[in-house]
Design an enzyme around this catalytic site. Structure first.
Site, mmCIF file in Angstrom:
data_model
loop_
_atom_site.group_PDB
_atom_site.id
_atom_site.type_symbol
_atom_site.label_atom_id
_atom_site.label_comp_id
_atom_site.label_asym_id
_atom_site.label_seq_id
_atom_site.Cartn_x
_atom_site.Cartn_y
_atom_site.Cartn_z
ATOM 1 N N LYS A 221 6.250 -17.846 -16.331
ATOM 2 C CA LYS A 221 7.460 -18.266 -15.620
ATOM 3 C C LYS A 221 7.910 -19.685 -15.974
ATOM 4 C CE LYS A 221 8.432 -14.790 -12.719
ATOM 5 N NZ LYS A 221 9.768 -14.151 -12.608
ATOM 6 N N SER B 172 7.582 -15.149 -5.052
ATOM 7 C CA SER B 172 6.300 -14.942 -4.364
ATOM 8 C C SER B 172 5.271 -15.965 -4.804
ATOM 9 C CB SER B 172 5.765 -13.529 -4.637
ATOM 10 O OG SER B 172 5.384 -13.406 -5.998
ATOM 11 N N GLU C 127 4.947 -0.962 -14.546
ATOM 12 C CA GLU C 127 5.166 -1.250 -13.136
ATOM 13 C C GLU C 127 4.011 -0.715 -12.297
ATOM 14 O OE1 GLU C 127 9.692 -1.150 -11.812
ATOM 15 O OE2 GLU C 127 9.043 0.803 -12.559
ATOM 16 N N GLY D 189 5.616 0.385 -6.803
ATOM 17 C CA GLY D 189 6.857 -0.362 -6.981
ATOM 18 C C GLY D 189 7.589 0.081 -8.231
ATOM 19 N N ASP E 197 10.642 0.795 -9.035
ATOM 20 C CA ASP E 197 12.103 0.695 -8.946
ATOM 21 C C ASP E 197 12.783 0.796 -10.302
ATOM 22 O OD1 ASP E 197 10.651 -1.995 -8.791
ATOM 23 O OD2 ASP E 197 12.624 -2.620 -9.509
ATOM 24 N N SER F 235 0.600 -11.617 -18.253
ATOM 25 C CA SER F 235 1.685 -12.497 -17.814
ATOM 26 C C SER F 235 1.260 -13.676 -16.950
ATOM 27 C CB SER F 235 2.760 -11.689 -17.091
ATOM 28 O OG SER F 235 2.217 -11.019 -15.969
#
Length: 320
Positions: A53, A78, A204, A208, A210, A304
């Site tokens: 990030k 989060s 995923e 979750g 989506d 990640s």
């Protein structure tokens, strides 16, 4: 910017050079033998703030005007994006406010505050974080740095794949964790341009799914905030800007259970001698399940992040 290109990712790489770490690529003979391919693991757990990030946050904040920097920035996350924005803001000489769920991992809350950011907590299951962040931005005249739905953020995240392919050469497949889609949108943009014919596979948590549902429906689907150990991937719907890129460039989605993520975390610790958080282990988990068909000879996997505290790690793995 109305689309994302390889040139955008390359420009981001120039901006973050010397500030973000060029993270190592790990290999394991045991892993190669187990999956029947040569695997290259991009270890973003060694990135600043412990996750990929930082790349996107720094790239976005580095492009703000002097007036925007003087006023400050706001973000919601989060944990990992919150930490990234906090550090990037500090390095840029500005201030940051971060909206974080009340159930964020304590280590992520503490780290975000440690980088000097103000933390405002909210209930992720009953409050809309984007609405709250936009309210704060308007009230305090702050610039919003979203965790994924922002082209400069996506471009920064794409430097993960850019570096990986520069370091190891063309790949047949790239496995990338998916939350809101910023990481995979950036990585797919870089990877498909640099390694023609590559299969980009998103991963995923099964709870979750989506993005998988959205791709099947041909439009963004909202599922409600999922309950999974992979807190960084507990997203209700793909991003508005990221989803079209995923539709265009991502070849498929693999779903992994929380237990499969735990197994990947254990493998990383025992075989690779590294600590990865649940979200950071999801792409490795998908590879270890053996469910990916027609695996090519050379496979990249994005680890990640590694932001998991000892107590949480023991809760997930050591006390079962």
């Amino acid at each position: 910017m109305t689309e994302l290109t390889l040139a955008d990712v390359q420009a981001a790489a120039e901006r973050i050079a010397g500030v973000a770490h060029r993270t190592p690529v790990l290999t394991s003979r045991t892993l190669d033998e187990r999956v029947g391919a040569e695997v290259f693991l991009k270890a973003e757990n060694f990135q600043r703030i412990g996750a990929f990030k930082f790349r996107g946050a720094f790239n976005a904040i580095s492009r703000l005007s002097p007036e925007q920097l003087a006023a400050g920035v706001v973000a919601y996350s989060s944990g990992n994006h919150a930490q990234a924005v906090a550090l990037a803001a500090k390095l840029a000489g500005t201030t940051a406010v971060n909206l974080m769920p009340t159930d964020s991992p304590p280590t992520k809350l503490a780290a975000t505050r440690g980088y000097g950011a103000e933390v405002v907590t909210f209930d992720r299951y009953s409050q809309d974080r984007a609405v709250l962040a936009n309210q704060l931005a308007e009230e305090r005249r702050l610039t919003l740095i979203p965790p994924y739905d922002h082209y400069d953020v996506m471009a920064g995240q794409g430097t993960v794949a850019l570096e990986l392919i520069e370091d190891v050469g063309p790949l047949g497949a790239l496995l990338v964790p998916i939350g809101g889609g910023g990481l995979i949108a950036g990585c797919a943009t870089a990877a498909t341009a640099l390694s023609p014919g590559i299969r980009v596979i998103g991963v995923e948590p099964a709870a979750g799914d989506d993005t998988a549902r959205s791709l099947a429906a041909g439009e963004r689907v909202e599922i409600g905030v999922p309950r999974t150990i992979a807190d960084g991937q507990a997203i209700a719907s793909p991003g508005e800007l990221t989803f079209p890129i995923v539709q265009r460039l991502v070849d498929g989605i693999e779903l992994v259970t929380d237990d499969e993520i735990r197994a990947a975390m254990k493998f990383a610790f025992e075989r690779l001698k590294i600590v990865v958080e649940p979200s950071g282990a999801s792409a490795l988990a998908a590879l270890l399940t053996g469910r990916i068909r027609d695996l090519p000879d050379r496979v990249g996997v994005v680890l990640s992040g590694g932001n998991v505290g000892l107590e949480r790690w023991l809760e997930l793995l050591g006390r079962r």
